[in-house]
Each structure stands twice: as C-alpha cells, then as structure tokens.
Design an enzyme around this catalytic site. Structure first.
Site, mmCIF file in Angstrom:
data_model
loop_
_atom_site.group_PDB
_atom_site.id
_atom_site.type_symbol
_atom_site.label_atom_id
_atom_site.label_comp_id
_atom_site.label_asym_id
_atom_site.label_seq_id
_atom_site.Cartn_x
_atom_site.Cartn_y
_atom_site.Cartn_z
ATOM 1 C CG HIS A 206 38.074 36.820 35.721
ATOM 2 N ND1 HIS A 206 36.516 36.591 36.130
ATOM 3 C CD2 HIS A 206 38.240 37.219 37.153
ATOM 4 C CE1 HIS A 206 36.353 36.952 37.346
ATOM 5 N NE2 HIS A 206 37.233 37.425 38.008
ATOM 6 C CD GLU B 7 36.011 35.174 32.827
ATOM 7 O OE1 GLU B 7 35.496 36.265 32.376
ATOM 8 O OE2 GLU B 7 35.860 34.521 33.935
ATOM 9 N NE ARG C 269 38.476 34.147 39.530
ATOM 10 C CZ ARG C 269 37.243 34.030 39.209
ATOM 11 N NH1 ARG C 269 36.724 33.081 38.254
ATOM 12 N NH2 ARG C 269 36.416 34.644 40.059
ATOM 13 C CG HIS D 294 33.200 38.935 33.612
ATOM 14 N ND1 HIS D 294 34.252 38.681 34.176
ATOM 15 C CD2 HIS D 294 32.899 40.190 33.526
ATOM 16 C CE1 HIS D 294 34.720 39.974 35.005
ATOM 17 N NE2 HIS D 294 33.666 40.809 34.633
ATOM 18 C CD GLU E 287 29.813 35.708 34.028
ATOM 19 O OE1 GLU E 287 30.488 35.066 33.253
ATOM 20 O OE2 GLU E 287 30.149 36.503 34.928
#
Length: 455
Positions: A186, A189, A244, A314, A388
C-alpha cells in the site's frame, strides 16, 4: 491566454517548490474516530460514507462498518462541520484524531525533502526516502555486502519500473530454505517501506556477532522486497500523499489503481473487496491482474516448498495478523502461529512498552480476501503473518519520522523472536550449532582477555 498564464505559474512553482503545486492538498481535512453504538448508527454511517465518498481508514470497506467497532475516517474540510453536527444529532460518539491532515503532512520533514544520493555510511534509516533514493541505497548496499547478499530482478510495475528483491544468506551448493518479506504493498504506508530497509541493515550489521543469525544464514536465505507497489509509492510522494493503490488505468482511464492486497488469487474478491475501480479496495478485473502481483506469485510458486515464513509489512493498527481474512475458520496450524506471534509481541512490549494484538485478520481487523498472506498460506507456507505497524490512529498513515526508529526497533525484536522459533523448530541441528557458536565466541573472548595478561 489565461490557460497559458496558469501553466506558466504552475511551471514556476514546480521549479521553486519541486512540484508541490501538483500535489493534492488536505487543508482543513480532519480524521474522526467514530463509534457506532447500534445497527442504526452503522447503517447511517455507511450511507454517509457512500454519499460523500469518504476516505475510510479503518475499516477500509463501507460494509465493514458495524455496531461497536471503531471507525477512523478522513472528512474533507467542506463536510467537517456538517459531519460533526450529524453525529451529534444522532448521538453517535466521536473524537478528532487529526485536526488538520495537511498540517500533519507539512509539519514533517517530508514536505521539505530534497533528493540526496549519499554514501551508505550517511544513509539515514530514521527518515523516509524517495524511490530514487531507495534504488540508490540498493545499489550501494549490495556492492558493500556482495559476500552475503545479491540483488535480483523480480518483475516490472505497470509503469515499467523494475522491482528488485535482495537475497541475503551465505552461498551454498544445496537449495536453502527461505524467509520471504514484502513491503510497500500500500503506497501511503511509508513506515512499512522504512522497516524493510531497517531489517536489511540490522541483518547485515548483526550477523557476524550473533550466533543465531550466523546459523540461520547458513541454512536460510532471506528474500526481501523493499517496495512492491513502486508506482503508487512514487505517486504518494509526488502527487497524492494518501494514495494507496497501484497506478494502472481502468474503465477507460476514468479511475486508476488496484489494491494489491486484494489482488492475489485467494478467494479473490469474495469479501472485503470491491469490484468498483474507484474504490480503494478495488480487487482488479481478474485475480493477479497486476504485474506486481504476478511477479511475487511467480517467485513464490516456484520456491514454495522451501519457504518457511512469509511476512507482509503494513500499517497502521499495531497488530500481528494471522490467516485468514476471508473466513473466521482458523488455519490448520493456528495454535502454533498464535503461540509464535504472542511470544513476539511480548518481546515488542519489553522494548518500548507498546502492546500489539494477535489474531486472525477477519477476527481482530475486518474481512478481506485476496491478501498476500492468505494466498501464501494457500501455497502451503506454514508461518504467514501480516504486521500492522504503528500507530493506532493518532497519525494514521502519516506516522512522523521520529517514530521510525522505535517502530523498527520493536518490530525487529518480534522478527528475531520468530527467527529464533524457526531456528529451533525447522532447521537441522540448530541447538547444537548455536551452542557451539556461543562456545566459540566465549573462547575467543577468553583468549583476548588472557593474552594481554600474559604479555
């Protein structure tokens, strides 16, 4: 004449401020944290999101807005007042996470970033870097560490930019096991891309004095893709910071980009993904339609029997996710994966007292299909995780550069914990080898101490 004047002004702006006049601005946009407390609340919030085409940050699908689950959403300045009044009228609790999105962007050094091609010794891992700088870094680091690492061509992006991966490990005449890591799926990020560079730096700087890494690098090759979605990453630097997706055109060029983490051929576009190309979760016209997805799939499918771990990096949310995203059913080795992840997050908490959560993506995050993690699990890879990284919403996708170092440090402790598990449970004679290596280090130190005393 007016058009010519406008173009002249814009050209002058490009020369002066390196293209800032081309960038999408978010002046006065706010990010709200909203908690729908009933199905009626959730439905109303879904309707508003669709009506105003709001940029959902958490969850990223309108259908995933449900009662009792936090919603993080960017509200354009033109709708901020009306949105707050609407929430108050419907007694829906909310807080402001970010009061002015553009100010957060402008307050970082990124807004004044100047392209620099420094030496490897001067490369700053505590700053975000443009793709040109990352390409340059890749050239420098592969040359300095040519004994241990090689750079390989993975494939091309839609805009024909080369995607490379590093192979890090001691040369061997026999096929070696693999630990695979992808970063930058993405575009917005950036911390994920920063971590991949940090990971490479740490492995290369630690391995000579770390018996664990010495043993692992003899039996395992790390395959590291610093940036997969290169087109989107560049676009997030030059034009739209919160972009994104990829940059491939769709619907006769009326919309652009595919969410690569919805494009893998694993229950593709069944849940948590959109078939509308304007959506940020657009799954693509077909499974693996994107050249970036195809490049990863080709490599992994050819070596899947050798891959021990698949990590995809991510942000944000501070979680270590397990398969699956498309079903609540756990993977066959769910307990093993949970135990490994929980030990890893315990190490993370020791480092900076930051508590990450562990669980299946569909349980602790939201439903999604076509992710690289689920696809890797379908390939038979036992240990597949989505990281994440920071934070929980204070900055969202605009994590300040001063948080790169602590984020990477705590994430590295988790990775080392997982590598230790692989070493102890999946590599041959690992325990004996590590003990012998520690004895070697101890004896070397003892000799160094003894010699000065005897001179």
């Amino acid at each position: 004449m007016i058009t010519l004047l406008n173009w002249s002004i814009c050209l002058l702006g490009i020369l002066i401020c390196e293209g800032s006049c081309l960038k999408v601005q978010y002046n006065g946009d706010q990010v709200l944290k909203i908690l729908p407390q009933s199905s009626k609340h959730a439905q109303y919030l879904q309707e508003l999101s669709n009506k105003w085409m709001l940029d959902l940050w958490k969850p990223d699908m309108v259908e995933e807005i449900i009662s009792g689950r936090e919603v993080h959403v960017r509200i354009p300045f033109s709708h901020v007042r009306q949105m707050k009044e609407t929430l108050l009228q419907n007694t829906m609790p909310f807080d402001v996470l970010i009061y002015d999105v553009q100010k957060v962007i402008d307050s970082s050094s990124v807004s004044e970033h100047k392209m620099q091609k420094t030496s490897l010794e001067d490369y700053d891992y505590t700053k975000y870097h443009t793709m040109d700088e990352i390409y340059h870094w890749m050239e420098l680091i592969k040359e300095k560490h040519s004994d241990l690492m090689t750079q390989h061509y993975l494939g091309s992006t839609y805009e024909m930019r080369p995607i490379y991966y590093f192979k890090i490990g001691w040369p061997s005449d026999k096929p070696k096991k693999i630990i695979f890591m992808d970063c930058g799926i993405h575009a917005r990020e950036w911390i994920a891309v920063a971590y991949c560079q940090w990971f490479v730096k740490e492995i290369l700087s630690r391995h000579k004095n770390d018996p664990l890494l010495t043993n692992v690098l003899n039996q395992v090759d790390f395959y590291i893709v610093p940036v997969i979605n290169i087109d989107g990453y560049i676009y997030s630097w030059t034009t739209e910071r919160l972009w994104r997706k990829t940059r491939s055109p769709h619907n006769n060029g009326t919309c652009y980009g595919v969410d690569l983490n919805r494009n893998f051929n694993s229950h593709w576009c069944t849940v948590g993904a959109s078939q509308h190309c304007s959506s940020i979760t657009f799954c693509g016209p077909t499974p693996a339609s994107e050249p970036e997805t195809q490049a990863v799939a080709h490599l992994v499918e050819n070596r899947k029997s050798d891959i021990l771990c698949y990590f995809t990096i991510h942000s944000y949310g501070e979680m270590i996710l397990l398969p699956y995203g498309y079903t609540k059913n756990p993977s066959t080795n769910h307990k093993e994966m949970t135990d490994v992840a929980e030990k890893a997050v315990a190490k993370m908490k020791e480092k900076h007292n930051n508590q990450y959560r562990v669980g299946s993506a569909s349980v602790i995050l939201y439903d999604n299909s076509g992710s690289s993690m689920d696809w890797a699990t379908d390939q038979g890879i036992n240990l597949t995780y989505t990281f994440e990284l920071r934070d929980n919403g204070t900055y969202g996708f605009q994590l300040p550069a001063d948080q790169i170092k602590p984020t990477c440090e705590e994430t590295m402790t988790a990775m080392i914990s997982m590598i230790e598990y692989v070493n102890e449970n999946y590599l041959g004679n690992s325990a004996v080898t590590v003990v012998s290596l520690w004895l070697t280090v101890f004896l070397s130190c003892a000799i160094c101490i003894y010699n000065p005393l005897t001179n």
